[in-house]
Write a protein that holds these residues in place. Sequence first.
Motif, PDB file in Angstrom:
ATOM      1  N   UNK A  13       1.424  -3.903  18.346  1.00  0.00           N
ATOM      2  CA  UNK A  13       2.007  -3.687  17.009  1.00  0.00           C
ATOM      3  C   UNK A  13       0.942  -3.315  15.983  1.00  0.00           C
ATOM      4  N   UNK A  14       1.240  -2.303  15.209  1.00  0.00           N
ATOM      5  CA  UNK A  14       0.296  -1.840  14.184  1.00  0.00           C
ATOM      6  C   UNK A  14       0.605  -2.504  12.845  1.00  0.00           C
ATOM      7  N   UNK A  15      -0.398  -2.716  12.005  1.00  0.00           N
ATOM      8  CA  UNK A  15      -0.152  -3.271  10.666  1.00  0.00           C
ATOM      9  C   UNK A  15       0.624  -2.275   9.820  1.00  0.00           C
ATOM     10  N   UNK A  16       1.251  -2.765   8.771  1.00  0.00           N
ATOM     11  CA  UNK A  16       2.117  -1.925   7.950  1.00  0.00           C
ATOM     12  C   UNK A  16       1.371  -0.765   7.289  1.00  0.00           C
ATOM     13  N   UNK A  17       0.085  -0.976   6.981  1.00  0.00           N
ATOM     14  CA  UNK A  17      -0.648   0.079   6.271  1.00  0.00           C
ATOM     15  C   UNK A  17      -1.072   1.233   7.200  1.00  0.00           C
ATOM     16  N   UNK A  18      -0.946   1.010   8.534  1.00  0.00           N
ATOM     17  CA  UNK A  18      -1.319   2.075   9.470  1.00  0.00           C
ATOM     18  C   UNK A  18      -0.122   3.014   9.639  1.00  0.00           C
ATOM     19  N   UNK A  19      -0.227   4.210   9.060  1.00  0.00           N
ATOM     20  CA  UNK A  19       0.907   5.125   8.990  1.00  0.00           C
ATOM     21  C   UNK A  19       0.953   6.137  10.132  1.00  0.00           C
ATOM     22  N   UNK A  20      -0.038   6.137  11.000  1.00  0.00           N
ATOM     23  CA  UNK A  20      -0.118   7.172  12.030  1.00  0.00           C
ATOM     24  C   UNK A  20       0.210   6.657  13.423  1.00  0.00           C
ATOM     25  N   UNK A  21       0.915   5.545  13.505  1.00  0.00           N
ATOM     26  CA  UNK A  21       1.203   4.938  14.801  1.00  0.00           C
ATOM     27  C   UNK A  21       2.013   5.876  15.705  1.00  0.00           C
TER      28      UNK A  21
END
Length: 210
Positions: free
Chosen positions: A91-99
């Motif tokens: 799971x990526x953090x919310x601020x990482x927009x390029x998942x």
Amino acid sequence: MFENLTKTELYAMLTGVFTASLIISNIIAGKTFDFFSVVLPCGVIIFPIIYIVNDVLAEVYGYEKARKVILLGFLMNLVAVICYNITILLPAPEFFENSDAFGVVLGSTLRLLIASFIAYLAGSLVNAKLMVVLKKWNEEKLFFRCILSTLFGEGLDAIIFITIGFLGTMPVEALIIMIVAQALFKTVYEMIVYPLTRYVIGSVKALPEN
């Protein structure tokens, strides 16, 4: 260029180049490009380097050592793919927009993954084996050995990869054109850089063993 190296040291370096080139080729193969109205995977840009190093390994070190490098490359590519998929699943953090984009670039479908692995093993092993067999038949014709082994290796690679990876997704005629174009593109590429291949082989043969 290789004056301060031994054949053993250079073998380790060639192994690194081979493995890195293989992993890079499988990453960029996810994108295709239009080459005079023929669609080719971008992996063709770097994949001929793999066959050039393969030729050097088979010509200088023999089939068994070349085979070990090929199998190592297969293993490390498998490790890379496993790491990609674990990374995509985390799971990526919310601020990482390029998942999503990350997953698109590094995620491979099972079908393409199987196609690339089988094609790579078959094509690379045939290329190395043919180099050694042709050397026993005629040791003087290096150009003939390099080009013929690449043509057969790349041809087999293209047939396996494109058939397994794309059969049913496009017309059969387009598949055949793609297979022929990919094999010829890579073979012509090696013909162009053959002087470099010959230079490297000659330089490596002149090195001390240890």
